[in-house]
Design an enzyme around this catalytic site. Sequence first.
Site, short mmCIF file in Angstrom:
data_model
loop_
_atom_site.label_atom_id
_atom_site.label_comp_id
_atom_site.label_asym_id
_atom_site.label_seq_id
_atom_site.Cartn_x
_atom_site.Cartn_y
_atom_site.Cartn_z
CG ASP A 229 -2.13 0.89 1.00
OD1 ASP A 229 -3.16 0.69 1.67
OD2 ASP A 229 -2.05 1.78 0.12
C1 GLC Z 1 -4.30 4.36 -0.22
C2 GLC Z 1 -5.21 3.16 -0.05
C3 GLC Z 1 -5.10 2.17 -1.18
C4 GLC Z 1 -4.83 2.92 -2.46
C5 GLC Z 1 -3.43 3.49 -2.37
C6 GLC Z 1 -3.09 4.37 -3.57
O1 GLC Z 1 -3.76 4.76 1.00
O2 GLC Z 1 -5.12 2.46 1.19
O3 GLC Z 1 -6.33 1.45 -1.23
O4 GLC Z 1 -4.93 2.05 -3.58
O5 GLC Z 1 -3.24 4.23 -1.17
O6 GLC Z 1 -3.92 5.48 -3.59
#
Ligand code: GLC
Length: 749
Positions: A229
């Site tokens: 993430d």
């Molecule tokens: C965010 C989310 C994830 C997302 C990523 C990119 O914090 O937790 O679901 O795809 O970062 O935006």
Amino acid sequence: MTPRPRVTDLTLAQKASLLTGATFWSTASFSELGIGEVVLADGPNGVRRQLQGTDHLGLYHSEPATCFPPAVAIGSSWSRDVAAAVGRALAIEARALGVDILLGPGVNIKRSPLGGRNFEYYSEDPLLSGVLASAYVESLQAGGVGASLKHFVANDQETDRMVISSDVDDRTLREVYLAPFERVITESKPATVMCSYNKINGIHAAENRWLLNDVLREEWGFEGAVVSDWGAIRTRPAALAAGLDLGMPGPGEFATAAVIGAVEAGEIDEATVDDAAARVLALAAYSNSDRSTADWDAHHDLARRLAVECAVLLKNENNTLPINQGASILVVGEFAKEPRYQGGGSSHVNATRVDIPLDEMRILAEECDVQVAFAQGFQTDSAENETLRAHAVAAARLADTVIVFAGNPESEESEGFDRSRLELPESQTELINALAEVARRVVVVLANGGVVTLEGWHDRVDAILEGFLLGQGGGKAIADILFGAENPSGHLAETIPVRLEDTPAWLTFPGEQGHVRYGEGVMVGHRYFVTADRPVRYPFGHGLSYTTFSTDSLAVDVTAHDSLEATVTVTNTGSRAGAHVVQVYLSTGVGPVIRPRRILAGFDKIHLEPGQSKHVVVELDRRVLGYWDIDRKQLIVSPGLYTVQVAESASTVLLEQTVEVDGDFLPVTLTLQSETGSWLDDPVAGPQLRARMQAVIGSSGEEPVDGSDGTAMMRGMPMNQILSILGGAIDGDWLLSLVAQPETGRNQP
Ligand code: GLC
């Protein structure tokens, strides 16, 4: 076609730079080697392609794209076809916008209705979540765009999500939180899996080798890339060693240097870098050079049609809905003009257009000779609400039916924080009750990402249509349902409780001092409410239609030692076409574990014309018959009786049939330390031991176990203690010889 470069053609520095993004949304590229960048972008219900400012919170601009119904709505559709249609359309839009990997779907579980990001997940149920996500991933990837199954794992709240440890016992992890991931990964093979921010039992997902390697790769055979993430990695070498291939976002000079340093210091084998780099390079298979164009109008119509399948008709007394020809209606509430149709945060889409419910209702009203008036009724955070309410009440006296658009303001729920309450804002509940005082009939239309409590006004209204968040086409879908142009067919994928205190996670959510203990275990959602027989306002699976259905002729076949097949006939007994969800549950008490009173075991959604019947077949595989055995560390199907139940919700069973299942043959590993009762009950050793005991002590351990004669106490003692009490009258080696040759060829787990 230039051959894809091999990892061995790259230097260590080049390989290491592949392991962290080159930019916020893309991987590194080496044009001289024919390695192009791979572009990743959110999100699960619409492409959030950022070409200028970049962020992962949904703050900066993104290119216009279709905002399809978020997962909360797709979950309520109970339709593989709906989930697949979203995936198919998103693949077209992602390619048109130059996106190779789309960051979705999310299959975390709605452990608590307070979850701020529940709008982005399908259900409280692991099977429903996994089946729908599988359909979505399959169709997205068939369209040439890679998926990113997220957030792996147990990221089921927003509070302290970057640091909290989800403390979950092994059986619960396997049967609930890992289950949807296992299903999607083994059935649909997503291009990537996104690891979550949180810890699992004290170890960050990004550095959790048990999770990312042992379970994901060795047990499940996942061959894709693990992506972090955004910002989930703390130390890049430790994450790489755990199995995390691609750290996002980039750029990542420090991370790259740290990886090179770790290899040069002998802390990490270069082979580990090679493996990770190879998996990142393999994502190039999703690089889309041809920018297919998207038919944005057709996708808007699709978004509308899909939304119709998602809305849940909760209550409809005296056939208040659909609205009658020639009626006069008063529409109340700002959501009728400014609809809530998606969630906040990284999944937020810059919608190409948004249907306004009131406008769509006025178009239909003209065709049905219905008079439509509007009153604001309330405004989120407005001091004028008393005046607004008085105007609405006055207008309500003149209408046949009042239709209130209510729901959760965006400020109540989003990625990044959890909710603090289940109630609608007071301004709304006061308005609903004031209108109910004077109106002939009241309909409430809800727009909310997570369930809200209906208490305090539920009994005073005639109909409730739960729209959740329906995407940009939701306004038209709601209007079509209210006017009867469409027949609702959504069903709850999350229980609506009476009180927050009744929910299974209430005592432990959202945790304390860096830990959240999943104390309810496998009893999540409807499993708890049904097993504990707790009253709910509307159960998991509930949903009404404008037509009626009959369900009969249930037949259950045992198709293998660990699998069943249920067949049932459904008939549309009403006067208009409609869609019906066949819900199949399973109830059993076999095995050495406490089991929910029933679990969802399978489902199917079918469309029927009036009078039409269809036979529906639902397979029940070992995933639903089995339990996770923490000693054997595997899923086990116990022999015994299993009851298949066809139900209209988790609380209301229509038909059931009980069958005998052989289950897995488990060689009993009896030892002299095992309890005497286990020896007496063993099908092979038991009879001979009882006979020997009868001869030696005049008791075969078969006396009624009432505790008075010591039988019960004896059964609970280790066998070797009994043997020593018997002073060698029964030989331990003889006993062990009775169970030394386990049967073979039977059903192995
Ligand atoms: C965010 C989310 C994830 C997302 C990523 C990119 O914090 O937790 O679901 O795809 O970062 O935006």
